[in-house]
Design an enzyme around this catalytic site. Structure first.
Site, PDB file in Angstrom:
ATOM      1  N   ARG A  43       0.738 -15.072  35.573  1.00  0.00           N
ATOM      2  CA  ARG A  43       1.138 -13.722  36.000  1.00  0.00           C
ATOM      3  C   ARG A  43       2.659 -13.575  36.078  1.00  0.00           C
ATOM      4  NH1 ARG A  43      -3.819 -12.082  40.241  1.00  0.00           N
ATOM      5  NH2 ARG A  43      -5.233 -11.616  38.501  1.00  0.00           N
ATOM      6  N   TYR A  46      -3.372  -7.451  30.556  1.00  0.00           N
ATOM      7  CA  TYR A  46      -3.963  -8.808  30.626  1.00  0.00           C
ATOM      8  C   TYR A  46      -3.455  -9.620  31.830  1.00  0.00           C
ATOM      9  CZ  TYR A  46      -0.144 -10.729  27.467  1.00  0.00           C
ATOM     10  OH  TYR A  46       1.010 -11.126  26.862  1.00  0.00           O
ATOM     11  N   GLU A  47      -4.106 -10.730  32.084  1.00  0.00           N
ATOM     12  CA  GLU A  47      -3.839 -11.552  33.292  1.00  0.00           C
ATOM     13  C   GLU A  47      -4.016 -10.734  34.569  1.00  0.00           C
ATOM     14  OE1 GLU A  47      -3.817 -14.586  33.023  1.00  0.00           O
ATOM     15  OE2 GLU A  47      -3.331 -14.796  30.912  1.00  0.00           O
ATOM     16  N   GLY A  48      -5.016  -9.861  34.582  1.00  0.00           N
ATOM     17  CA  GLY A  48      -5.244  -8.988  35.740  1.00  0.00           C
ATOM     18  C   GLY A  48      -4.493  -7.693  35.526  1.00  0.00           C
TER      19      GLY A  48
END
Lengths: 579, 579
Positions: B283, B419-421
């Site tokens: 993140r 992406y990545e949350g």
């Protein structure tokens, strides 16, 4: 379902915000419903294939995607191309307001398709206003029917936003025609196979013309000459673009063989005035393109959010909830919906002013339209970028995959803030040319209109309004003070401070005006509910206006600060950007 | 010139904002300069070819664009892949802070390229923290060197943001290994030809696992098994995406022939904790990707604005000015530059907290990193979208033409907020999990850090600061009150109101923190000037911080209003979205 025309919302905005009163309600509903049927059933299904197929270019020819010729024929044969043109020229003679709603639909269904009639409309207006009777007799009906589409040939490699730099030349041929020679770029629908002829409107310089913008003339240069032969002009290439792949963006070469034949529109060296006739119509229409694509993105995101299940919402019974149940997704969808509604209302209000300018109100209405046009264009298209980007976000990873279609809407929308005058130029137009109209009275009168909406909210006092009145009042206060600041800065010895604040000022204007429009919508909805109506759309309108006021209009105070104090950067900018 | 690593700005931010003190200044400069050389000279030139070429997929194989294999070899052989990995595992043992600056460079040069080492880094962290000694011995050095890149296999069609819905199965084989069966989607660099082996980290469920996220385990599943044979896994397709065309986004099929062989990482059913080790590192790195692409867009737009001439600026001597001389264009460029600087500072600050957590400060620093990570990820990537879109705008019509390269940066950047949350999930993470850390003390302590920056401005009293101190103080006040509101709402009987405000709250947090970071930068620059330094970059830093405070940080008050009153929509949202 890729696009459904939001006819009830459009009608409600036409009646209760823009104040349509010159058309019978049943007629208006019938026209919009039929247009919606064509938009959703004929034009929208071509949007994906257009994006994928593009417009292949070979040997000077541009091929439109499969199905486009047929759809264009359906469109023109239905009489949709000349909705607001005069009946004398074969048009339907309908108000701009009705046309505005239809323009939103064509472009909501398919931005690349909608561009072709949009440009033709600009050509119709320029020719009707400035063309000789002879030229009108030969071309106007064909343009109005759409049998021959029009183009606008302004840009050259060295002359984008700065038309003073134009180099294309026009030499009198001695027989009343001119020989046009030069290169143009970014010519939308400059060449295609939708029609047998294309009517190019071309800016060029006469040999003895003064330098700068006072030496530009406008010419009508048809692809096919009246005697049936090809004119000396050709498409020399098309651009590979981020979006609107199905709208061919052409480089045009005029006069490879001695000069393309053209006819003067209006007077020599007065081309800029003629061009502004085209541009003003086109600018409002580009705003409507923004509304259309924002509506399409909102519909698509909402449909996805109602279907896609991830996570358990607070208080939900099932283990997974549709993502529309999550507050954060609701915020995105409500933002999309509220911005779209505000942008629509502003564009319709602008069209209503244009209609009113042809009636008893006259000049003040025209001034109002002039004031609102840059706001309609820039605010609606900035929002279109934001709304279509939110549309991608609501889809999560699926939004980044082209098959979903959300990404196309974002790509397509990105041109809207750039063409027909970048949004920065719209902002400068608003601050430097439109605010000073009638010593500021036109702007003040529009602010007073907003204030009446806020007073209406207080008077009605519907608890469902929440903090709407307070936030609108705050916004109007900010706009009022920022307007005074801009006017004072303009006539100060540092006018660049007004230009430095032009973009946040336009945003503040649009944001507040949008709030006032939605307040009027909420007031009408509240009155209808009080009168016993039970349509759930009425309560929804109030909820949406409240969301806008409490969540988006809150930006007004910060924008005021930026406009008022932010211009200081002009002293340091060179410094900060040089390193 | 497509990208130039802004090494002096990076170093200044490392020293004066993030407080780097564990590396010799000359060493830091040497490392960053050499990394900048690789980024600009080796990686950046592959960005356009990557976008155009994509990664053709045929018969299970993915081919990277021409030149990528060679560049990846140069990158790994230079030791750049394992900068912060421990020396025991073949890494360089450098602080995260140094690695953060390098990560920004790789991704500023080429986002699609930078993704490959970014994912490997996540794999290194997960394996180093949770893997058995045996597994580490077999795989860690290869990952650290980059000889074998890693992937993260989380998403399945029905399980994107909601990992509780995962279905991929893992059955114990009886020999200490597991047989993995299932389908994964959106697997970045899931298959390619940059390396001989690929180490897949795969989330799956054991047969007797509890439902939901407490029944997920993490497995290491290599493409090539230790005995040299191919594992039972394959790429079944790649996505056609809006951007990062050269980063293959793969669908992966595990276990077509009975099950892919995998090894457990960490304990059974504790896969989520292992995954968060990967995700947290990833993140921050995604935030740094945002900084990199924003920097690239800013450089490109500035270079274009200095060259392109249109219109005459107020007071200019020549008939046409470079567009950088127009205040409206300056506003766009300064916005791009200021947002990029703020996002960089926040990401570096987060990396510094991670470094500090391994020193004497320990847990409080780790908590600080936890608090800052969602802000670094979401704020920096939201800004990347805004900055790259402004980059297109500065280019005018040229921005919409793909050849210019500005549009690619905008398309590439669009994935970063997803992406990545998704950034919505980051916002919920900040409000619901990070604010309550230590009863709110971690957040309060960060706000106190910001307040000290504002006090520093007042104390230094440099007239060049303009209204910087006042705007920062206002912003901190807004953040402080909004923080109290969020904490109170969380523990009320309407926690959904806190979630409804999560996204504007994160924006307010990032905006204010960014202002505090730039204030520290301005303070250091002011002190240097006072001490007699003459580098014009110092005055430029003050001007940029002032621009940010007076033009962008002004949004803080409105965001506070939105957070505090805006949650009301949760009652009406169903209504407003149903129509």
């Amino acid at each position: 379902m890729s696009y459904r025309a939001p006819v009830p919302e459009m009608l409600f905005t036409l009646w209760h915000v823009a104040g349509l009163d010159s058309v019978d309600p049943d007629d208006a509903e019938a026209i919009l419903s039929e247009a919606g049927r064509i938009a959703a059933g004929v034009i929208a299904p071509l949007n994906r294939v257009g994006d994928r197929h593009g417009t292949p270019f070979a040997e000077g020819r541009v091929t439109t995607p499969p199905g486009w010729r047929e759809a264009y024929r359906t469109f023109t044969e239905g009489g949709w191309n000349g909705l607001s043109a005069e009946a004398d020229h074969g048009g339907q003679g309908l108000p701009k307001l009705i046309e505005a709603a239809c323009t939103e639909m064509w472009n909501g269904a398919n931005l690349a398709f909608g561009l072709c009639p949009l440009l033709t409309q600009g050509g119709i207006e320029a020719l009707a206003a400035h063309g000789s009777d002879d030229l009108k007799a030969r071309y106007l009906e064909k343009l109005v029917s759409g049998e021959w589409p029009a183009t606008m040939n302004l840009t050259e490699p060295q002359a984008g936003s700065d038309l003073a730099l134009l180099r294309t030349r026009a030499e009198p041929a001695g027989d009343g025609t001119y020989r046009i020679t030069g290169s143009k770029i970014y010519i939308t629908y400059g060449e295609h196979d939708l029609a047998d002829n294309i009517v190019h409107l071309v800016l060029a310089r006469l040999p003895d013309a003064p330098a700068g913008t006072r030496g530009i003339s406008l010419f009508l240069v048809p692809k096919v000459l009246p005697d049936g032969t090809r004119n000396d002009l050709r498409c020399s290439g098309i651009e590979h673009k981020l979006g609107i792949h199905a709208s061919p963006t052409c480089s045009m070469a005029f006069g490879d063989d001695g000069g393309a034949t053209g006819w003067l529109i209006g007077q020599e060296n007065k081309g800029l005035a003629c061009m502004f006739t085209m541009m003003n119509a086109a600018r409002l229409n580009v705003g409507l393109q923004g509304v259309g694509v924002a509506e399409a993105a909102t519909q698509r995101a909402l449909a996805y959010a109602q279907e896609r299940r991830q996570g358990k919402a607070i208080g939900a019974a099932e283990a997974t909830s549709p993502i529309v149940a999550h507050p954060d997704v609701q915020r995105m969808l409500l933002t999309m919906k509220a911005y779209t509604a505000a942008a629509r209302a502003i564009c319709y209000l602008t069209a209503a002013a244009l209609d009113a300018s042809k009636g008893p109100e006259g000049q003040p209405a025209l001034d109002r339209a002039s004031l609102l046009t840059p706001v309609a264009k820039a605010f609606a298209t900035d929002l279109a970028n934001e709304v279509t980007s939110l549309g991608v976000q609501v889809h999560g990873g699926m939004g980044f995959v082209e098959e979903t279609g959300a990404a196309q809407l974002m790509r397509d929308a990105r041109i809207l803030g750039i063409y027909e005058g970048t949004n920065g130029i719209q902002a400068i137009d608003l601050t430097a040319r439109k605010l000073p109209l009638n010593g500021g009275a036109t702007a003040r009168s529009q602010i007073a209109w907003m204030r009446r909406a806020a007073e209406g909210l207080l008077k009605a006092g519907d608890p469902a309004f929440g903090h709407m009145a307070a936030r609108l009042r705050d916004g109007i206060g900010s706009l009022d003070r920022a307007t005074s600041h801009q006017l004072a800065a303009l006539s100060s010895n540092r006018p660049e401070a007004a230009l430095a604040g032009a973009t946040p000022y336009l945003r503040l204007f649009g944001l507040t005006l949008g709030g006032a429009c939605l307040a009027r919508s909420a007031l009408a909805a509240s009155a209808a509910l009080k009168a016993g109506e039970t349509d759930p759309a009425q309560a929804a309108r109030i909820a949406l206006a409240r969301f806008y006021a409490e969540n988006l209009l809150t930006a007004a105070g910060g924008l005021e600060q930026t406009v008022v104090a932010g211009g200081a950067f002009t002293d340091d900018a060179t410094l900060a950007l040089a390193v």
